[in-house]
Enzyme design. Structure first.
Site, PDB file in Angstrom:
ATOM      1  N   HIS A 195       0.892  -1.305   0.066  1.00  0.00           N
ATOM      2  CA  HIS A 195      -0.025   0.077  -0.098  1.00  0.00           C
ATOM      3  C   HIS A 195       0.912   1.301  -0.076  1.00  0.00           C
ATOM      4  CE1 HIS A 195      -3.580   2.164   0.355  1.00  0.00           C
ATOM      5  NE2 HIS A 195      -3.096   2.852   1.254  1.00  0.00           N
ATOM      6  N   GLU A 230      20.963  10.002  43.017  1.00  0.00           N
ATOM      7  CA  GLU A 230      19.917  11.054  42.515  1.00  0.00           C
ATOM      8  C   GLU A 230      19.196  11.670  43.621  1.00  0.00           C
ATOM      9  OE1 GLU A 230      17.113   8.820  40.153  1.00  0.00           O
ATOM     10  OE2 GLU A 230      17.125   7.248  41.513  1.00  0.00           O
ATOM     11  N   ASP A 254      16.796  13.311  38.388  1.00  0.00           N
ATOM     12  CA  ASP A 254      16.197  13.502  39.843  1.00  0.00           C
ATOM     13  C   ASP A 254      17.197  14.306  40.348  1.00  0.00           C
ATOM     14  OD1 ASP A 254      13.737  12.191  39.904  1.00  0.00           O
ATOM     15  OD2 ASP A 254      14.624  10.334  39.804  1.00  0.00           O
ATOM     16  N   ARG A 263      10.741  18.226  37.579  1.00  0.00           N
ATOM     17  CA  ARG A 263      11.194  18.133  36.339  1.00  0.00           C
ATOM     18  C   ARG A 263      10.563  18.190  35.226  1.00  0.00           C
ATOM     19  NH1 ARG A 263      13.481  11.822  37.080  1.00  0.00           N
ATOM     20  NH2 ARG A 263      12.578  11.128  35.279  1.00  0.00           N
ATOM     21  N   CYS A 277      23.547   8.891  33.567  1.00  0.00           N
ATOM     22  CA  CYS A 277      22.535   8.320  33.098  1.00  0.00           C
ATOM     23  C   CYS A 277      21.425   9.228  32.817  1.00  0.00           C
ATOM     24  CB  CYS A 277      22.303   7.218  33.378  1.00  0.00           C
ATOM     25  SG  CYS A 277      21.682   7.153  35.203  1.00  0.00           S
TER      26      CYS A 277
END
Ligand code: PEP
Ligand code: MG
Length: 650
Positions: free
Chosen positions: A302, A503, A527, A537, A574
């Site tokens: 398609h 964190e 965090d 945040r 990270c």
């Protein structure tokens, strides 16, 4: 009657209505005695066209001599078109219902090799432009079987999803009809027929009655249909596998509450994909589409038909195109002065694995295990989790995978786990606090992670640690889990590395004690920044206070990185902070050598690294650490990067 014989087949050969008075005198007339056609004096044949291909002819004859008027020919043409669609769809559904259980493997086609990729021209043309790789967003990879499902509830879910998908399909049909043509929109008729097909609905219900959840029932029925279609001889029917996948994907996104995103191209470009589904083509910005290239797909897919309507070139069957095009991904992560950096991926779903590999990730720095919990309707058991983790570990073939234990609460909830109402959920009962209070949830997860560690290098990471007691409690639980596995005779990695997310601001202050307890730190800047600066945040109102370059944040990261380095322990960033080149420069200058980011950023960061000198980043950061204002820091960094750019670096 064969093609080439008689007047009816002339309508097929010429793909147009044939109207004749006194047909017996026409040179193409052929008499078949059983038809007793000699009684008729006028003849009208209209081809039944489906996707421009004739699948049959409707013939009308009259005993009196008459020329059929244009209005009658037009009415019959419309009827023929509608019947053709119904016949094709009915044939299709019949075929599938009969072949529901036949599942044989797909043939593999060899990739032609070299840097020249070959495919089949589905619609010719020459174009050049940036490539956009569309990821397979089907999502069934993350749907697993579940125990103890509530049959009535799952049946209701499937019924609702069928209805919502039906409405969505009607909308897509309208959009395509408006933007392209009625003919291009006709594919969505087929989708509607499948959605309304009794056999399809019954099979879904049967799977649910057999104890499967709605998403898993859908996965089973869709994969069974697609396998059946993929093995058909008729290329038209084979191509219908794409429609089934399309329907399945849309139903799944409704079932799991994830809305499918519209495809956005930043600028005009060529779309590369494993396959492009009809609904992808319906929602894409057609003005920006220069051409399409697919790995799979037949010439009459398609997407190709729509490409023809748009007049853009289409190549199909280009094996390996989505992996080969961005081969840069394999360049090493080296600074200009050849300092090696490790770039890992943050992942959450199994489908992220492919994206990580495609972008050249060196393993996984953060696997957020709450995502697979979120897509289910019950807690997965140990075996389910083990299978999932093992699959991910094995996909990275020897590169390490850091698995973080459950981090729910805050803004992440599970539909089947009632979190109490809290005035301040981010400061509340979340993450490792929930795990430590629920050993029945925590222990199976730890055991599953340990079991996966027998299949490749796995690191174990605990989120939201704020002090010694918590990490010690986690480690005790790890020891208990190890003991359980030993008793059961199940193998695992005895000295699996253990780390904590830094964190929570307290963890920064505590890092000289925490470092003695663990093998590595993972700096969760998302965090850490929000807690240090008291700026949510996710709250746009306080966005300006959420500043990764705030001196307090930089000093904290420096302290954690120095502490880890002095003790010979690992440290990885990270959080999202590292995806911005300005922030990245400071982090590099702080001596961080390991990063974990959302995978598509990895090639960009590698390109940035190749232009920046590590020694220069250190000098810049040195200066920045003397500054007390975030604004001053940013201005200084931007200036320094611009100067580097002017002097040949960057
Ligand atoms: C972080 O907090 O920085 C982090 C990486 O974890 P998450 O975004 O899952 O909270
Ligand atoms: Mg976090």
């Amino acid at each position: 009657m064969h093609l080439g014989e008689g007047l009816a087949s002339l309508a097929i050969e010429e793909s147009r209505p044939i109207s004749v008075i006194n047909p017996a005198q026409h040179p193409r007339y052929r008499y078949f005695p059983t038809t007793e056609e000699e009684r008729y004096a006028s003849f009208l044949a209209v081809p039944m066209l489906n996707r421009r291909q004739a699948i049959g002819v409707i013939v009308i004859q009259s005993t009196e001599q008459r020329a059929y008027p244009a209005s009658e020919i037009s009415a019959l043409t419309t009827i023929a078109f509608q019947i053709a669609t119904v016949v094709t769809n009915a044939k299709l559904l019949d075929y599938v219902s009969n072949a529901y259980t036949s599942n044989t493997g797909l043939g593999q086609e060899e990739f032609s090799g070299g840097i020249r990729l070959k495919g089949t021209i589905a619609y010719p043309g020459v174009i050049s432009g940036p490539a956009y790789i569309m990821d397979n967003r089907c999502g069934f990879a993350d749907v697993f079987d579940e125990d103890d499902t509530d049959v009535e509830r799952e049946l209701r879910r499937v019924r609702d999803a069928l209805e919502e998908t039906r409405i969505h399909t009607l909308m897509l049909e309208k959009r395509v009809a408006r933007k392209l043509s009625e003919e291009d929109a006709a594919i969505f008729h087929t989708h509607l027929m499948i959605l309304e097909d009794r056999a399809f609905q019954d099979q879904l219900a049967n799977e649910i009655q057999a104890g499967h959840s709605a998403p898993y029932a859908l996965k089973k029925v869709i994969s069974s249909y697609t396998e059946t279609f993929s093995n058909m001889d008729d290329p038209y029917l084979r191509e219908r596998a794409t429609d089934i996948v399309d329907i399945g994907r849309r139903m799944l996104s409704i079932l799991t509450g994830q809305s499918s995103k519209a495809l956005k191209l930043k600028q005009k470009g060529i779309l590369l994909a494993h396959e492009i589904l009809p609904s992808d083509m319906a929602v894409i910005e057609h003005e920006k589409l220069l051409g399409i290239v697919t790995e799979s797909g037949e010439r009459n897919s398609h997407a190709v038909i729509m490409a023809k309507s748009l007049g853009i070139p289409a190549l199909v069957g280009v094996k390996g195109v989505t992996n080969r095009i961005n081969e840069y991904r394999l360049r090493p992560a080296l600074t200009r002065d050849e300092v090696e950096i490790t770039m890992r991926a943050n992942i959450g779903l199994v489908s992220d694995v492919d994206i990580a590999l495609r972008n050249g990730a060196q393993g996984v720095g953060l696997y957020r295990t709450e995502f697979p919990y979120m897509t289910r309707s019950n807690f997965p058991d140990r075996q389910d989790q083990y299978q999932l983790y093992r699959k991910i570990v094995e996909s990275f073939a020897g590169e390490s995978v850091t698995i973080r234990t459950l981090d729910i609460g805050g803004d992440k909830s599970l539909p089947y786990f009632n979190l109490p109402h809290e005035d301040n959920p981010f400061m509340g009962w979340r993450s490792v606090r929930i795990s430590l209070d629920n050993p029945d949830i925590f222990r199976p997860q730890l055991e599953a992670i340990l079991m996966a560690s027998a299949h490749g290098p796995v690191k174990l990471l605990f989120p939201m640690i704020s002090g010694i007691e918590e990490i010690q409690a986690c480690k005790e639980m790890v020891e208990e889990s190890k003991e359980n596995l030993r008793r059961e005779g199940i193998s695992f990695c005895e000295d699996i590395p253990i780390g904590v997310m830094v964190e929570v601001p307290a963890a920064v202050q505590m890092c000289k004690f925490l470092v003695k307890e663990v093998d590595f730190f993972s700096l969760g800047t998302n965090d850490l920044i929000q807690y240090m600066l008291a700026a949510d945040r996710n709250n746009q109102l306080v966005n300006k206070y959420y500043n990764p370059l705030h001196p307090a944040v930089l000093q904290a990261i420096k302290y954690v990185a120095d502490t880890a380095r002095n003790e010979g322990k690992g440290v990885c960033i990270c959080g999202e902070m590292a995806t911005d080149p300005v922030n990245f420069t400071v982090l590099l200058g702080l001596g961080i050598r390991e990063f974990s980011v959302v995978a598509p950023f990895i090639p960009r960061i590698k390109a940035f690294l190749a232009d920046i000198e590590y020694t220069r980043a250190t000098e810049i950061t040195h200066a920045v650490l003397e500054m007390g204002s975030a604004t001053e820091i940013r201005e200084y960094l931007v200036d320094a990067l611009l100067n580097m750019h002017k002097s040949g670096g960057l």
